[in-house]
Every structure is written in structure tokens, then in C-alpha cells.
Scaffold this motif. Structure first.
Motif, PDB file in Angstrom:
ATOM      1  N   THR A  97     -23.671  78.582  31.833  1.00 51.81           N
ATOM      2  CA  THR A  97     -24.041  78.244  30.458  1.00 51.81           C
ATOM      3  C   THR A  97     -25.366  78.894  30.069  1.00 51.81           C
ATOM      4  OG1 THR A  97     -22.874  76.130  30.587  1.00 51.81           O
ATOM      5  CG2 THR A  97     -24.539  76.346  28.875  1.00 51.81           C
ATOM      6  N   GLN A  98     -26.342  78.796  30.938  1.00 47.29           N
ATOM      7  CA  GLN A  98     -27.677  79.313  30.631  1.00 47.29           C
ATOM      8  C   GLN A  98     -27.704  80.841  30.531  1.00 47.29           C
ATOM      9  OE1 GLN A  98     -29.781  77.544  33.893  1.00 47.29           O
ATOM     10  NE2 GLN A  98     -30.010  75.542  32.900  1.00 47.29           N
ATOM     11  N   ASN A 154     -13.924  79.056  34.303  1.00 46.40           N
ATOM     12  CA  ASN A 154     -15.272  79.619  34.214  1.00 46.40           C
ATOM     13  C   ASN A 154     -15.579  80.793  35.131  1.00 46.40           C
ATOM     14  OD1 ASN A 154     -16.886  77.685  32.331  1.00 46.40           O
ATOM     15  ND2 ASN A 154     -15.708  76.315  33.662  1.00 46.40           N
ATOM     16  N   LEU A 163     -22.052  75.849  37.075  1.00 44.20           N
ATOM     17  CA  LEU A 163     -21.686  75.677  35.666  1.00 44.20           C
ATOM     18  C   LEU A 163     -22.921  75.680  34.772  1.00 44.20           C
ATOM     19  CD1 LEU A 163     -18.859  72.989  35.958  1.00 44.20           C
ATOM     20  CD2 LEU A 163     -18.598  75.452  35.555  1.00 44.20           C
ATOM     21  N   GLU A 164     -24.010  75.092  35.264  1.00 46.03           N
ATOM     22  CA  GLU A 164     -25.258  75.104  34.496  1.00 46.03           C
ATOM     23  C   GLU A 164     -25.771  76.541  34.325  1.00 46.03           C
ATOM     24  OE1 GLU A 164     -27.966  72.504  36.492  1.00 46.03           O
ATOM     25  OE2 GLU A 164     -26.662  70.748  36.268  1.00 46.03           O
ATOM     26  N   LYS A 165     -25.712  77.318  35.382  1.00 47.63           N
ATOM     27  CA  LYS A 165     -26.183  78.707  35.304  1.00 47.63           C
ATOM     28  C   LYS A 165     -25.284  79.540  34.392  1.00 47.63           C
ATOM     29  CE  LYS A 165     -28.028  78.600  40.002  1.00 47.63           C
ATOM     30  NZ  LYS A 165     -27.902  79.180  41.347  1.00 47.63           N
ATOM     31  N   HIS A 169     -12.287  73.496  36.415  1.00 51.09           N
ATOM     32  CA  HIS A 169     -13.552  74.157  36.081  1.00 51.09           C
ATOM     33  C   HIS A 169     -13.603  75.578  36.652  1.00 51.09           C
ATOM     34  CE1 HIS A 169     -15.475  70.784  34.178  1.00 51.09           C
ATOM     35  NE2 HIS A 169     -15.245  70.001  35.208  1.00 51.09           N
ATOM     36  N   LYS A 213     -25.025  82.845  29.717  1.00 48.72           N
ATOM     37  CA  LYS A 213     -23.762  83.284  29.104  1.00 48.72           C
ATOM     38  C   LYS A 213     -23.901  84.595  28.331  1.00 48.72           C
ATOM     39  CE  LYS A 213     -24.109  80.331  24.945  1.00 48.72           C
ATOM     40  NZ  LYS A 213     -25.416  79.706  25.264  1.00 48.72           N
ATOM     41  N   SER A 258     -31.878  79.936  37.357  1.00 47.13           N
ATOM     42  CA  SER A 258     -31.292  80.913  36.429  1.00 47.13           C
ATOM     43  C   SER A 258     -32.239  82.068  36.132  1.00 47.13           C
ATOM     44  CB  SER A 258     -30.909  80.230  35.122  1.00 47.13           C
ATOM     45  OG  SER A 258     -29.841  79.336  35.325  1.00 47.13           O
TER      46      SER A 258
END
Length: 229
Positions: free
Chosen positions: A67-68, A93, A63-65, A89, A70, A40
């Protein structure tokens, strides 16, 4: 100037040169940064260079990126193979999904896109040169898919995505011919504006053939770090 800024400037210059050679406007080709396996913080650095569109292949990693990162105004593209159990998903997203090759996938994305969200941009993935190892529908299936998908709510069918075998410029030409032909099948032909093809090693040939979006990873970020098993 940092390395990422330098790499991006070089890629944009290459796109501009390819457009000039093909008699096209430089802003007719969009740069999609393929950021799979990049952490990220590297995406955040690339964002600082002015890059806004990022393409991811692996859902969980993406999905992790998302969120990180956002707080950044990133437009997220999913460019990996779309499995039925992943559509929820993706619909929730992402701004774009490039790997749609069956009507059932498009229907699920349409049904699972939030009514409060803008329409999800999708591209039909076509196995343009009949590779056994590649996903995508057959070229002769595209016209029917365009008719069906372009009528779904909550999605905007924008065009085609292809990943030809290396050193096969004829496949790019074939994709452009198909792209132009099937536009007439679209319920909203004004939406049909995206031919996603060309990567770090062949973007010049793809742009010459009519690509409007090149998916570039290595030339922007360098060789990818190995993905953890």
C-alpha cells in the motif's frame, strides 16, 4: 554512492562471478531482494538502485508496504509459508508466490486471482533434504503436483523453490535434477524456467548447481532489525 547501492553492486558482482565460474550467462540469474522486517523507506531506497523484485515473508507487513509503495513498479514475491486462510490476499496482491506445497493452496490461489489480473506466478516449495523443521512437499510428490497445478487457470507454474540445510551443496544438485525431470510433466513446459534457491551465504554454490533466482536479504540490507513481537 550510498550503502544500499554499494551492497547491491557487490551482490550483482558476486552473481556475475558465480555465473562466469559455472559457464553461465550473468543474466540467467535473477536477484530477489528479501525485504522482510525492512521499513518501506528502505525498500524505496533500494528501488532507486534499480532493484525491482522484492520478497516478503510476513503477509500483514507485506500488505502495508504494498500500500505504501503502490506508486513504485515493484514486483512483489511472497516467499513465506502459505496458509489456506491467507491465499485470497496473496492472490490479489502479489505477482509471485513461492511457498506452494499442496494442490489445495494452488487451487485457492487460482480461484481467487482476479480475471482482470495477469496469471499469478507460483513455485512449488520442496523440502529437498527432508528437514523436520522446514515446510515443503516431499520430492516424490512433485511430479504429480506439476501435472495438477500446471492445468489450473489464472496461475503460471514457473518452477521449484528450496531452502536446504546450511552447508549442503548436494541438496542444490538434487533440486536441479528434480527440476529437470519434472519439467516433462508440465502442461506448459515453456513456463518452467525458475529454480529459486540460494541466499546470502550460499548463492555461489546454488548458482553453480543451476539456480535461476537467488533470494538475498542480509548481503543487501545488512543484519535484519528485530521484528516486533
Amino acid at each position: 554512492m550510498n550503502m544500499l547501492q554499494q551492497s547491491r553492486n557487490q551482490v550483482l558482482a558476486q552473481i556475475q562471478a558465480a555465473c562466469t565460474q559455472a559457464g553461465r550467462e550473468p543474466d540467467s540469474v535473477q536477484l530477489l531482494a528479501v525485504s522482510k522486517t525492512q521499513p518501506s523507506n528502505v525498500l524505496a531506497e533500494m528501488y532507486q538502485t534499480g532493484q525491482r523484485d522484492f520478497g516478503e515473508n510476513y503477509l500483514q507487513e507485506a500488505l502495508e508496504k504494498i500500500t505504501q509503495l503502490k506508486n513504485l513498479e515493484i514486483e512483489w514475491h511472497f516467499i513465506g509459508h502459505v496458509q489456506r486462510n491467507k491465499t485470497k490476499h496473496l492472490a490479489e496482491n502479489f505477482a509471485w508466490v513461492h511457498g506452494v506445497d499442496r494442490l489445495i493452496i494452488a487451487e485457492r490461489l487460482s480461484n481467487q486471482r482476479g480475471e482482470d489480473q495477469p496469471a499469478l506466478n507460483i513455485c512449488i516449495q520442496v523440502n529437498i533434504d527432508g528437514q523436520d523443521t522446514k515446510d515443503g512437499c516431499r520430492p516424490d510428490e512433485v511430479a504429480d503436483l506439476v501435472v495438477q497445478i500446471s492445468q489450473l487457470p489464472n496461475v503460471r507454474l514457473r518452477g521449484l523453490m528450496v531452502i536446504p540445510a546450511p552447508n549442503n551443496p548436494q541438496a542444490f544438485a538434487d533440486a536441479k535434477v528434480l527440476f529437470d525431470i519434472v519439467k516433462t510433466q508440465h502442461a506448459h513446459p515453456e513456463d518452467w524456467d525458475t529454480l529459486s534457491m540460494g541466499m546470502s551465504g550460499d548463492m555461489t554454490e546454488a548458482i553453480a548447481a543451476g539456480s535461476t533466482m537467488v533470494r538475498v536479504g542480509t548481503a543487501l540490507f545488512g543484519a535484519r532489525p528485530k521484528k516486533d513481537a
